[in-house]
Scaffold this active site. Structure first.
Site, PDB file in Angstrom:
ATOM      1  N   HIS A  80       2.385   2.989  -3.185  1.00 56.31           N
ATOM      2  CA  HIS A  80       1.525   3.677  -4.148  1.00 56.31           C
ATOM      3  C   HIS A  80       1.817   5.161  -4.224  1.00 56.31           C
ATOM      4  O   HIS A  80       1.819   5.763  -5.298  1.00 56.31           O
ATOM      5  CB  HIS A  80       0.049   3.520  -3.745  1.00 56.31           C
ATOM      6  CG  HIS A  80      -0.622   2.373  -4.408  1.00 56.31           C
ATOM      7  ND1 HIS A  80      -0.794   2.302  -5.758  1.00 56.31           N
ATOM      8  CD2 HIS A  80      -1.170   1.238  -3.904  1.00 56.31           C
ATOM      9  CE1 HIS A  80      -1.421   1.176  -6.062  1.00 56.31           C
ATOM     10  NE2 HIS A  80      -1.655   0.510  -4.961  1.00 56.31           N
ATOM     11  N   GLU A  91     -10.221   1.918   3.205  1.00 58.64           N
ATOM     12  CA  GLU A  91     -10.500   1.465   1.838  1.00 58.64           C
ATOM     13  C   GLU A  91     -10.322  -0.062   1.737  1.00 58.64           C
ATOM     14  O   GLU A  91     -11.210  -0.763   1.290  1.00 58.64           O
ATOM     15  CB  GLU A  91      -9.523   2.197   0.907  1.00 58.64           C
ATOM     16  CG  GLU A  91      -9.711   1.895  -0.554  1.00 58.64           C
ATOM     17  CD  GLU A  91      -8.566   2.473  -1.383  1.00 58.64           C
ATOM     18  OE1 GLU A  91      -7.549   2.925  -0.796  1.00 58.64           O
ATOM     19  OE2 GLU A  91      -8.682   2.445  -2.622  1.00 58.64           O
ATOM     20  N   HIS A  92      -9.145  -0.538   2.149  1.00 60.56           N
ATOM     21  CA  HIS A  92      -8.876  -1.982   2.182  1.00 60.56           C
ATOM     22  C   HIS A  92      -8.753  -2.411   3.637  1.00 60.56           C
ATOM     23  O   HIS A  92      -8.115  -1.728   4.432  1.00 60.56           O
ATOM     24  CB  HIS A  92      -7.549  -2.316   1.502  1.00 60.56           C
ATOM     25  CG  HIS A  92      -7.416  -1.790   0.112  1.00 60.56           C
ATOM     26  ND1 HIS A  92      -6.787  -0.604  -0.171  1.00 60.56           N
ATOM     27  CD2 HIS A  92      -7.838  -2.283  -1.066  1.00 60.56           C
ATOM     28  CE1 HIS A  92      -6.814  -0.399  -1.481  1.00 60.56           C
ATOM     29  NE2 HIS A  92      -7.457  -1.397  -2.057  1.00 60.56           N
ATOM     30  N   GLN A 135       0.841  -1.202   0.000  1.00 57.26           N
ATOM     31  CA  GLN A 135       0.000   0.000   0.000  1.00 57.26           C
ATOM     32  C   GLN A 135       0.875   1.251   0.000  1.00 57.26           C
ATOM     33  O   GLN A 135       0.648   2.194  -0.748  1.00 57.26           O
ATOM     34  CB  GLN A 135      -0.899  -0.009   1.244  1.00 57.26           C
ATOM     35  CG  GLN A 135      -2.084   0.900   1.153  1.00 57.26           C
ATOM     36  CD  GLN A 135      -2.981   0.530  -0.011  1.00 57.26           C
ATOM     37  OE1 GLN A 135      -3.036  -0.614  -0.440  1.00 57.26           O
ATOM     38  NE2 GLN A 135      -3.650   1.519  -0.556  1.00 57.26           N
ATOM     39  N   HIS A 160     -53.245  20.679  -7.327  1.00 56.94           N
ATOM     40  CA  HIS A 160     -53.024  19.238  -7.172  1.00 56.94           C
ATOM     41  C   HIS A 160     -54.349  18.530  -6.875  1.00 56.94           C
ATOM     42  O   HIS A 160     -54.648  17.476  -7.437  1.00 56.94           O
ATOM     43  CB  HIS A 160     -52.027  18.963  -6.036  1.00 56.94           C
ATOM     44  CG  HIS A 160     -50.595  19.206  -6.402  1.00 56.94           C
ATOM     45  ND1 HIS A 160     -50.109  20.436  -6.769  1.00 56.94           N
ATOM     46  CD2 HIS A 160     -49.524  18.359  -6.458  1.00 56.94           C
ATOM     47  CE1 HIS A 160     -48.806  20.346  -7.026  1.00 56.94           C
ATOM     48  NE2 HIS A 160     -48.429  19.093  -6.844  1.00 56.94           N
TER      49      HIS A 160
END
Lengths: 430, 430
Positions: free
Chosen positions: B259, B324-325, B256, B417
């Site tokens: 990245h 996220e993960h 991770q 209406h």
């Protein structure tokens, strides 16, 4: 109403150029709103009180509306209104329960499990505008799908006023099952829901319509919390042929036009005679309407009678308009469903008048406006859930996929990705 | 990596205050981006060419990448890479096909039909970043769900470069079934997709990651077209006890961290011994990584070793982080699924290393970042469809609901209406 009688291509070009001119004005409010958001994010409750006093002359000790007040207000509402709200609730629930989604798990291969969970959002904020724009039916439409999704905490905010929150709004919140109600409005209410204060809880998603400050605040907090769509002026499109009843169509167009001076109304037909009769009927019925002024201005500025060659072209034009509400006033109306590519909610046949959907049928009345039904959906249970994926791999399954993962990771220049798999097969690491 | 050993309450408070400090910087780009959007909305293709020349030194006659170029590029890609991409595609398709949703129709009462159609978006734009951030796996992950949803036109945009678009990106687009590819990037590409030019078609939704200009442009066109979530830095959270393998965990954290310097890594455990071993292993494995510098900075700034009292607290902390993960490196990992309330994609057991999900397992790798798994879902087929409601009422059914509709309409002050229903029962209007 404005007439458009021409080739479909030319009508579509005109409509597209009109769409371009509208809908850009929000930037000027953003500076002001950004400041409000920042103050409440950093100073919390104190700032919230200051803004409520300044903008809404609020002087109370707490924003929270007590259970007793809600109970008392509910008791004051006429029985027939309570019954109608409960009937509406039943139909909304039975419709929206069909939107519930299922988790799945898939075990197509030995040693591999993959799946997806459906989880409710934990807390949701519902904005309810003040004054004459406070609609109990909208409280039901915003709250019930969240309830069905399983949201644990549903918080309603609505601007304070000297006469208090209308009884029928509190009653509708009560019927729908709102957990907490706060008397706070405007951009400051959105900020409080997005960041939380000592009094107003932070939520995961904010829904509900509001004025330009509310809309602007929602757009600015988007990403920090989730929001629903930004609502624009309401629209109705009617497709009809010469078999349709011009009195019904005129009444339905007027029911849309009375909402807002910027409401849009479209009749698309292959019959110039029908269009003429509708125009006459609109003028006739308009005379005695309490909200005549609003409807008149809306029709003059945004009403259109569009005459095309045939029904095929009528659907082409209507799909380009992508209306919020679409009435199909044609014989055998259901047979036309496959022709519709863009519309929020479709009303089929002479007796499915649009107000049926506003109040009682059970499908949602919070719908994508201003042509956004091209990509947005009606508010639904799916707006109050999130999905979580999961993956299980056995050692053997990883061994089988080891090479493919490493080839792709290295092709992308991500060596640590390749090694994360590799270490799992090195003797030393057992 | 930074250590946090304390009571859960205090750890949660610290994490919350850190989250507050990050993530506010976008406003400064907006003025510039707003101008680009406006120029392209009003001047179209001409403005698009000017910006592409200015920012990307683009000098071609057309932005469109020809079928021949795509074919030639695909042929140049190594067979083993092509095979791995095709294997990934099969798994992505078999996972995502389970996300398809069904229309429903309900006829619980005589004279009433209600239902909901599921329709694909007509056109979708996929942004693929340039340079080293161009990942073929992401092309598959963004395009295939749209394909399965039934989107008719999928348009890819990617920045031009002197060396051309990487072969493997064109090959992945080809495998995934992209319909048109344009060599255009940055905010100007987002503007072109949102408003359309004579060359680049207007789409209904824009997805895919990009730099700050791209993200800012997406946020500004939101509402005019739909967009996916705004992606922040990538994150991984690992929950483990003393039975877990520190070598595996360290490798996964590094995958991770490599990245992005802003990538976040969290280990949450009840074992201080495990945390120490993981720290040592991270330092050891880091030494030989090609992207050592990036990973090192990411770990120093955003890496955390969090030690809590027990696994119950570990899940509390992790759900607050909403990563996220999420890896569950515990014995019998599936049994912990019900404890997870906030996470994008969960990896269960020692062999479901996170890169398995990046490349091959088939669940999506486009996931909600920066704690937004509280309310957002992984990218899926549901992101490329919209829903259209429909309602049919017979005259008799309308008669039955007539009173409830009118009571509510009049309570809301919307007389037109009420009348839209009333005219349908007046003798004169037959």
């Amino acid at each position: 109403m404005k007439w458009m009688i021409d080739e479909t291509r030319i009508i579509l070009e005109q409509l597209a150029s009109e769409a371009k001119e509208s809908g850009r004005e929000q930037a000027q409010y953003e500076t002001k709103v950004r400041e409000i958001l920042w103050e409440i994010e950093t100073r919390g409750q104190e700032a919230l009180k200051e803004y409520s006093e300044k903008f809404d002359k609020f002087k109370g000790d707490t924003f929270l509306v007590s259970k007793e007040e809600i109970k008392a207000a509910t008791k004051r509402v006429e029985t027939e209104v309570m019954d109608a709200l409960k009937q509406a609730k039943r139909n909304i629930v039975s419709f929206h329960e069909q939107q519930k989604q299922e988790a799945f798990i898939d075990s197509g291969r030995e040693g591999v499990l993959r799946g997806q969970l459906i989880l409710p959002l934990e807390a949701v904020g519902v904005y309810v505008p003040g004054g004459t724009a406070a609609y109990p039916s909208s409280v039901l439409m915003n709250v019930l799908p969240a309830k069905i999704a399983g949201v644990k905490k549903i918080v309603m905010v609505t601007p304070p006023s000297e006469t208090g929150i209308p009884d029928v709004i509190l009653a509708a919140a009560n019927i729908a099952g709102v957990d907490e109600i706060y008397q706070v409005g405007g951009a400051q209410a959105i900020a409080a829901l997005a960041y939380g204060t000592t009094c107003v809880p932070k939520v995961d998603k904010i829904v509900g319509p509001g004025n330009i400050y509310v809309a602007s605040a929602k757009k600015l907090v988007f990403g920090h919390v989730a929001i629903d769509m930004i609502a624009g002026p309401s629209e109705i499109g009617v497709i009809a042929d010469d078999s349709a009843n011009p009195v019904f169509i005129a009444a339905d167009l007027l029911s849309q036009a009375e909402h807002d001076e910027r409401a849009r109304t479209f009749l698309v037909t292959d019959s110039i005679e029908l269009a003429k009769k509708v125009e006459q009927e609109v003028e006739k019925q308009l005379v005695t309407l309490p909200r005549k002024k609003i409807a008149e201005k809306s029709l003059a500025d945004f009403g259109k009678l569009i005459v095309v060659k045939n029904l095929e072209e009528a659907f082409n034009v209507m799909n380009a308009l992508a209306p919020e509400h679409l009435e199909i006033q044609l014989p055998e109306p259901l047979s036309y469903l496959p022709k519709i590519t863009n519309a929020g909610s479709v009303f089929l046949g002479s007796y499915a008048s649009e107000p049926v959907g506003d109040y009682i049928a059970g499908a949602n009345h919070v719908l994508p406006t201003s042509g956004t039904s091209r990509f947005y959906s009606p508010l639904g249970v799916y707006d109050f859930i999130k999905r979580t994926q999961f993956t299980y791999y056995s050692k053997k399954a990883l061994e089988e996929d080891r090479q493919a993962i490493q080839i792709l990771a290295r092709k992308e220049g991500l060596e640590a990705h390749a090694r994360a798999v590799e270490v799992r097969f090195e003797e030393d690491n057992k």
